[in-house]
Write a protein that holds these residues in place. Structure first.
Motif, PDB file in Angstrom:
ATOM      1  N   SER A 234     -48.232   8.177  11.326  1.00 32.00           N
ATOM      2  CA  SER A 234     -47.691   8.715  10.082  1.00 32.00           C
ATOM      3  C   SER A 234     -48.365  10.011   9.642  1.00 32.00           C
ATOM      4  O   SER A 234     -47.828  10.733   8.803  1.00 32.00           O
ATOM      5  N   VAL A 235     -49.536  10.323  10.206  1.00 32.24           N
ATOM      6  CA  VAL A 235     -50.265  11.521   9.774  1.00 32.24           C
ATOM      7  C   VAL A 235     -50.497  12.510  10.912  1.00 32.24           C
ATOM      8  O   VAL A 235     -51.035  13.601  10.673  1.00 32.24           O
ATOM      9  N   LYS A 236     -50.095  12.166  12.116  1.00 33.50           N
ATOM     10  CA  LYS A 236     -50.306  13.066  13.256  1.00 33.50           C
ATOM     11  C   LYS A 236     -49.643  14.413  13.008  1.00 33.50           C
ATOM     12  O   LYS A 236     -48.509  14.474  12.546  1.00 33.50           O
ATOM     13  N   GLY A 237     -50.375  15.466  13.318  1.00 28.20           N
ATOM     14  CA  GLY A 237     -49.852  16.815  13.119  1.00 28.20           C
ATOM     15  C   GLY A 237     -50.041  17.339  11.708  1.00 28.20           C
ATOM     16  O   GLY A 237     -49.821  18.531  11.465  1.00 28.20           O
ATOM     17  N   ARG A 238     -50.435  16.468  10.776  1.00 29.33           N
ATOM     18  CA  ARG A 238     -50.634  16.903   9.387  1.00 29.33           C
ATOM     19  C   ARG A 238     -52.086  16.764   8.955  1.00 29.33           C
ATOM     20  O   ARG A 238     -52.584  17.579   8.171  1.00 29.33           O
ATOM     21  N   PHE A 239     -52.764  15.737   9.427  1.00 32.57           N
ATOM     22  CA  PHE A 239     -54.156  15.479   9.040  1.00 32.57           C
ATOM     23  C   PHE A 239     -55.078  15.814  10.209  1.00 32.57           C
ATOM     24  O   PHE A 239     -54.731  15.620  11.377  1.00 32.57           O
ATOM     25  N   THR A 240     -56.268  16.282   9.883  1.00 28.69           N
ATOM     26  CA  THR A 240     -57.287  16.572  10.887  1.00 28.69           C
ATOM     27  C   THR A 240     -58.623  16.018  10.421  1.00 28.69           C
ATOM     28  O   THR A 240     -59.056  16.303   9.293  1.00 28.69           O
ATOM     29  N   ILE A 241     -59.248  15.241  11.280  1.00 25.89           N
ATOM     30  CA  ILE A 241     -60.576  14.714  10.983  1.00 25.89           C
ATOM     31  C   ILE A 241     -61.599  15.554  11.744  1.00 25.89           C
ATOM     32  O   ILE A 241     -61.362  15.980  12.883  1.00 25.89           O
ATOM     33  N   SER A 242     -62.733  15.802  11.106  1.00 25.94           N
ATOM     34  CA  SER A 242     -63.788  16.582  11.744  1.00 25.94           C
ATOM     35  C   SER A 242     -65.123  16.149  11.182  1.00 25.94           C
ATOM     36  O   SER A 242     -65.184  15.435  10.175  1.00 25.94           O
ATOM     37  N   ARG A 243     -66.195  16.579  11.832  1.00 25.15           N
ATOM     38  CA  ARG A 243     -67.512  16.235  11.317  1.00 25.15           C
ATOM     39  C   ARG A 243     -68.426  17.436  11.431  1.00 25.15           C
ATOM     40  O   ARG A 243     -68.313  18.224  12.376  1.00 25.15           O
ATOM     41  N   ASP A 244     -69.307  17.578  10.452  1.00 24.94           N
ATOM     42  CA  ASP A 244     -70.318  18.616  10.438  1.00 24.94           C
ATOM     43  C   ASP A 244     -71.658  17.906  10.373  1.00 24.94           C
ATOM     44  O   ASP A 244     -72.105  17.502   9.291  1.00 24.94           O
ATOM     45  N   ASN A 245     -72.275  17.737  11.519  1.00 25.88           N
ATOM     46  CA  ASN A 245     -73.522  16.981  11.563  1.00 25.88           C
ATOM     47  C   ASN A 245     -74.662  17.703  10.854  1.00 25.88           C
ATOM     48  O   ASN A 245     -75.617  17.066  10.420  1.00 25.88           O
ATOM     49  N   SER A 246     -74.578  19.023  10.730  1.00 29.86           N
ATOM     50  CA  SER A 246     -75.617  19.745  10.005  1.00 29.86           C
ATOM     51  C   SER A 246     -75.607  19.385   8.523  1.00 29.86           C
ATOM     52  O   SER A 246     -76.627  19.496   7.841  1.00 29.86           O
ATOM     53  N   LYS A 247     -74.463  18.930   8.049  1.00 27.54           N
ATOM     54  CA  LYS A 247     -74.333  18.518   6.648  1.00 27.54           C
ATOM     55  C   LYS A 247     -74.202  17.006   6.513  1.00 27.54           C
ATOM     56  O   LYS A 247     -74.108  16.495   5.389  1.00 27.54           O
ATOM     57  N   GLY A 248     -74.166  16.299   7.616  1.00 29.87           N
ATOM     58  CA  GLY A 248     -74.013  14.850   7.551  1.00 29.87           C
ATOM     59  C   GLY A 248     -72.713  14.441   6.875  1.00 29.87           C
ATOM     60  O   GLY A 248     -72.683  13.461   6.120  1.00 29.87           O
ATOM     61  N   THR A 249     -71.666  15.166   7.160  1.00 28.64           N
ATOM     62  CA  THR A 249     -70.399  14.967   6.460  1.00 28.64           C
ATOM     63  C   THR A 249     -69.242  14.874   7.457  1.00 28.64           C
ATOM     64  O   THR A 249     -69.232  15.585   8.463  1.00 28.64           O
ATOM     65  N   VAL A 250     -68.310  13.988   7.151  1.00 27.44           N
ATOM     66  CA  VAL A 250     -67.055  13.890   7.895  1.00 27.44           C
ATOM     67  C   VAL A 250     -65.935  14.282   6.939  1.00 27.44           C
ATOM     68  O   VAL A 250     -65.915  13.822   5.784  1.00 27.44           O
ATOM     69  N   TYR A 251     -65.026  15.112   7.425  1.00 29.39           N
ATOM     70  CA  TYR A 251     -63.939  15.618   6.588  1.00 29.39           C
ATOM     71  C   TYR A 251     -62.597  15.085   7.062  1.00 29.39           C
ATOM     72  O   TYR A 251     -62.367  14.895   8.257  1.00 29.39           O
ATOM     73  N   LEU A 252     -61.698  14.908   6.097  1.00 28.36           N
ATOM     74  CA  LEU A 252     -60.297  14.650   6.403  1.00 28.36           C
ATOM     75  C   LEU A 252     -59.497  15.764   5.739  1.00 28.36           C
ATOM     76  O   LEU A 252     -59.387  15.805   4.513  1.00 28.36           O
TER      77      LEU A 252
ATOM     78  N   GLN B 154     -49.004  18.703  -5.326  1.00 29.85           N
ATOM     79  CA  GLN B 154     -47.570  18.659  -5.111  1.00 29.85           C
ATOM     80  C   GLN B 154     -47.258  18.432  -3.635  1.00 29.85           C
ATOM     81  O   GLN B 154     -48.056  18.766  -2.751  1.00 29.85           O
ATOM     82  N   ALA B 155     -46.099  17.888  -3.381  1.00 31.26           N
ATOM     83  CA  ALA B 155     -45.659  17.698  -2.001  1.00 31.26           C
ATOM     84  C   ALA B 155     -45.714  19.034  -1.256  1.00 31.26           C
ATOM     85  O   ALA B 155     -45.329  20.069  -1.799  1.00 31.26           O
ATOM     86  N   GLY B 156     -46.211  18.971  -0.028  1.00 30.16           N
ATOM     87  CA  GLY B 156     -46.395  20.186   0.761  1.00 30.16           C
ATOM     88  C   GLY B 156     -47.768  20.796   0.623  1.00 30.16           C
ATOM     89  O   GLY B 156     -48.119  21.702   1.387  1.00 30.16           O
ATOM     90  N   GLY B 157     -48.538  20.310  -0.327  1.00 32.83           N
ATOM     91  CA  GLY B 157     -49.867  20.861  -0.559  1.00 32.83           C
ATOM     92  C   GLY B 157     -50.915  20.272   0.368  1.00 32.83           C
ATOM     93  O   GLY B 157     -50.610  19.478   1.268  1.00 32.83           O
ATOM     94  N   SER B 158     -52.169  20.671   0.123  1.00 30.51           N
ATOM     95  CA  SER B 158     -53.278  20.270   0.980  1.00 30.51           C
ATOM     96  C   SER B 158     -54.461  19.794   0.148  1.00 30.51           C
ATOM     97  O   SER B 158     -54.656  20.228  -0.995  1.00 30.51           O
ATOM     98  N   LEU B 159     -55.249  18.934   0.746  1.00 28.99           N
ATOM     99  CA  LEU B 159     -56.525  18.510   0.191  1.00 28.99           C
ATOM    100  C   LEU B 159     -57.496  18.307   1.342  1.00 28.99           C
ATOM    101  O   LEU B 159     -57.087  17.970   2.460  1.00 28.99           O
ATOM    102  N   ARG B 160     -58.772  18.468   1.063  1.00 30.18           N
ATOM    103  CA  ARG B 160     -59.810  18.147   2.041  1.00 30.18           C
ATOM    104  C   ARG B 160     -60.756  17.127   1.425  1.00 30.18           C
ATOM    105  O   ARG B 160     -61.322  17.368   0.351  1.00 30.18           O
ATOM    106  N   LEU B 161     -60.899  16.009   2.096  1.00 30.27           N
ATOM    107  CA  LEU B 161     -61.729  14.919   1.604  1.00 30.27           C
ATOM    108  C   LEU B 161     -63.027  14.861   2.400  1.00 30.27           C
ATOM    109  O   LEU B 161     -63.002  14.637   3.604  1.00 30.27           O
ATOM    110  N   PRO B 162     -64.175  15.040   1.750  1.00 31.43           N
ATOM    111  CA  PRO B 162     -65.466  14.837   2.427  1.00 31.43           C
ATOM    112  C   PRO B 162     -65.896  13.375   2.331  1.00 31.43           C
ATOM    113  O   PRO B 162     -65.622  12.707   1.325  1.00 31.43           O
ATOM    114  N   CYS B 163     -66.571  12.928   3.351  1.00 35.06           N
ATOM    115  CA  CYS B 163     -67.186  11.597   3.355  1.00 35.06           C
ATOM    116  C   CYS B 163     -68.670  11.792   3.618  1.00 35.06           C
ATOM    117  O   CYS B 163     -69.048  12.388   4.639  1.00 35.06           O
TER     118      CYS B 163
END
Length: 129
Positions: free
Chosen positions: A65-83, A12-21
């Motif tokens: 359009s996503v500044k302040g709402r989305f955050t990108i990060s990476r966990d090299n121990s897991k070889g994963t980038v998150y949004l 729903q609008a206002g909600g959150s998701l985390r996407l792994p790559c």
């Protein structure tokens, strides 16, 4: 060699998701990674990117359009980038994809789709109003 984006769904609008790559066949750790999205009938647009690292320092870039709402990060121990996507809006509805930069840099990045490769199939994010 291909990336896999996952974690999408209906929210729903206002909600959150985390996407792994993640990647098959290689590790993401030494690559600049970009997140992109494509809505039906629209061109693919850059959402965010994160540089490769120098001494655990990363540089990130976000679309306005996503500044302040989305955050990108990476966990090299897991070889994963998150949004991490917060305060989602219906206009965020799209297929989200991740990719590696053709030329990786430790000093910055820009999520221009033509500068990325190794696209995966993406994950669908649908935000209801």
């Amino acid at each position: 060699v291909q990336l896999q984006a996952s974690g999408g769904g209906l929210v729903q609008a206002g909600g959150s998701l985390r996407l792994p790559c993640t990647a098959s066949g290689f590790t993401l750790n030494s690559y600049t990674i970009g997140w992109f999205r494509q809505a039906p009938g629209k061109e693919r647009e850059g959402v965010s990117c994160i540089s490769s690292s120098t001494r655990n320092t990363y540089y990130t870039t976000y679309a306005d359009s996503v500044k302040g709402r989305f955050t990108i990060s990476r966990d090299n121990s897991k070889g994963t980038v998150y949004l991490q996507m917060n305060s989602l809006k219906p206009e965020d509805t799209a297929l989200y994809l991740c990719a590696t930069a053709v030329t990786s840099s430790s000093y910055g990045c820009y999520p221009r789709p033509s500068s990325y490769q190794n696209w995966g199939q993406g994950t669908q994010v649908t935000v209801s109003s």
